[in-house]
Design a protein around this motif. Structure first.
Motif, mmCIF file in Angstrom:
data_model
loop_
_atom_site.group_PDB
_atom_site.id
_atom_site.type_symbol
_atom_site.label_atom_id
_atom_site.label_comp_id
_atom_site.label_asym_id
_atom_site.label_seq_id
_atom_site.Cartn_x
_atom_site.Cartn_y
_atom_site.Cartn_z
ATOM 1 N N PHE A 41 39.688 36.976 49.269
ATOM 2 C CA PHE A 41 40.866 37.550 48.625
ATOM 3 C C PHE A 41 40.934 37.160 47.147
ATOM 4 C CE2 PHE A 41 43.333 37.728 52.864
ATOM 5 C CZ PHE A 41 42.933 39.042 53.066
ATOM 6 N N MET A 42 40.709 35.874 46.836
ATOM 7 C CA MET A 42 40.833 35.415 45.460
ATOM 8 C C MET A 42 39.721 35.980 44.577
ATOM 9 S SD MET A 42 43.653 33.919 45.489
ATOM 10 C CE MET A 42 43.518 33.827 43.712
ATOM 11 N N LEU A 43 38.514 36.068 45.095
ATOM 12 C CA LEU A 43 37.424 36.653 44.316
ATOM 13 C C LEU A 43 37.679 38.142 44.059
ATOM 14 C CD1 LEU A 43 34.363 34.915 46.003
ATOM 15 C CD2 LEU A 43 35.263 34.491 43.717
ATOM 16 N N GLY A 44 38.213 38.835 45.067
ATOM 17 C CA GLY A 44 38.574 40.240 44.879
ATOM 18 C C GLY A 44 39.679 40.405 43.857
ATOM 19 N N ALA A 45 40.655 39.488 43.883
ATOM 20 C CA ALA A 45 41.732 39.529 42.899
ATOM 21 C C ALA A 45 41.190 39.328 41.492
ATOM 22 C CB ALA A 45 42.776 38.458 43.224
ATOM 23 N N ALA A 46 40.260 38.379 41.330
ATOM 24 C CA ALA A 46 39.663 38.116 40.018
ATOM 25 C C ALA A 46 38.903 39.332 39.504
ATOM 26 C CB ALA A 46 38.731 36.908 40.102
ATOM 27 N N PHE A 47 38.162 39.991 40.382
ATOM 28 C CA PHE A 47 37.394 41.165 39.974
ATOM 29 C C PHE A 47 38.321 42.310 39.583
ATOM 30 C CE2 PHE A 47 34.912 45.038 40.803
ATOM 31 C CZ PHE A 47 33.798 44.781 40.022
ATOM 32 N N THR A 48 39.389 42.517 40.362
ATOM 33 C CA THR A 48 40.353 43.571 40.045
ATOM 34 C C THR A 48 41.022 43.321 38.705
ATOM 35 O OG1 THR A 48 40.796 43.894 42.405
ATOM 36 C CG2 THR A 48 42.420 44.771 40.870
ATOM 37 N N TRP A 49 41.396 42.063 38.467
ATOM 38 C CA TRP A 49 42.044 41.722 37.207
ATOM 39 C C TRP A 49 41.087 41.909 36.026
ATOM 40 C CZ3 TRP A 49 44.840 36.429 36.093
ATOM 41 C CH2 TRP A 49 45.644 36.581 34.961
#
Length: 300
Positions: free
Chosen positions: A157-165
């Motif tokens: 979840f956190m890695l996906g959030a970082a990529f989206t941001w």
């Protein structure tokens, strides 16, 4: 080309770093016994009202012309919806400090996106900053492999959030939607509120058994006034005036603040990985933000 900030922007960066860094343990306290997306929805509802009031007080119209709706929707999906949905789920599953390190955006993502999509180039100064920041992330992950192996979904979840941001950072830098940052943030936050409320009603309805307690209300108010009312606007200013990779590197100290404030508030203790990562982060920020010898600082 070296990146430099004016004294005003450096001060704003310090304020952003402290407020957003401390928010990681604040969020952890808020979602420990409360539905994560329900918590976010309450925060966003207050943030939307606050930003509307700020826009009105500054004399801004909240209207956005129809031809800009598509771009505004894309900005909202990447800068708000994707980031906040994935990040709050990650915080609920991981420790606040480790979630911050994984989420705040790893500079390799903006670098790769800029290189692949916009033909951006990295000079030696920026490249060293990227390597130092990635070393910090690697050190902290190495110290937390046992925890992450037990919570792989939280890490994802956190890695996906970082990529989206990272995508949102690139789009924010190149946006063509006119208007003030307050108005743009209002509409992006309103999009996130609608999305978050719908997901919460679908997935968390059975968990809505009570109103927030005192600690949870304090976390909500912190987010409304200090995160959405102050920090979010400061971040969009930085994302606008700095190249995407530089803006990502400039906030790399936020997870360090989150890590150590989590230790102070939640009782965690640093290891050698944490201290080594702190050194790498400071090198990263210094290489990107400190003016080159003989260079002139940028004025706001």
């Amino acid at each position: 080309m070296p990146v430099a900030l004016s004294r005003k922007d450096l001060l704003l960066l310090v304020v952003l770093t402290v407020l957003w860094g401390v928010n990681w343990p604040v969020m952890k306290a808020g979602v420990r016994d409360f539905p994560p997306l329900g918590f976010r929805a309450l925060c966003m509802a207050g943030g939307v009202v606050l930003l509307a009031a700020i826009a009105r007080a500054q004399g801004h119209s909240l209207r956005v012309r129809r031809e800009h709706w598509r771009e505004l929707a894309l900005l909202g999906l990447t800068n708000m919806v994707g980031w906040y949905v994935l990040a709050i789920w990650g915080v609920a599953l991981l420790s606040s400090g480790r979630a911050a390190i994984l989420g705040y955006p790893m500079p390799v993502w903006p670098a790769l996106i800029g290189w692949l999509s916009y033909r951006d180039r990295l000079d030696a100064r920026m490249g060293l900053g990227v390597l130092a920041a990635c070393a910090a992330v690697g050190l902290l992950l190495a110290g937390e492999l046992g925890t992450l192996s037990g919570r792989p979904l939280g890490a994802l979840f956190m890695l996906g959030a970082a990529f989206t941001w990272a995508i949102g950072t690139q789009l924010m830098r190149r946006r063509t939607v006119p208007g003030s940052l307050v108005v743009l943030t209002f509409w992006m936050m309103l999009m996130w509120l609608a999305t978050c409320s719908a997901i919460s009603l679908t997935l968390e309805r059975d968990q809505w058994t009570r109103w927030p307690n005192t600690v949870e209300w304090a976390a909500i108010l912190y987010n409304v006034f200090l995160v959405f009312g102050v920090s979010q606007l400061l971040w969009f200013r930085l994302a606008t005036i700095l190249p995407p990779v530089a803006s990502s590197l400039s906030v790399m100290l936020i997870p360090v603040v989150g890590l150590f404030s989590g230790m102070a508030l939640l009782g965690e203790r640093p290891s050698w990985h944490d201290w080594a990562a702190l050194g790498c982060v400071l090198v990263s920020i210094g290489r990107v933000l400190m003016p080159a010898r003989g260079g002139a600082a940028r004025t706001a």
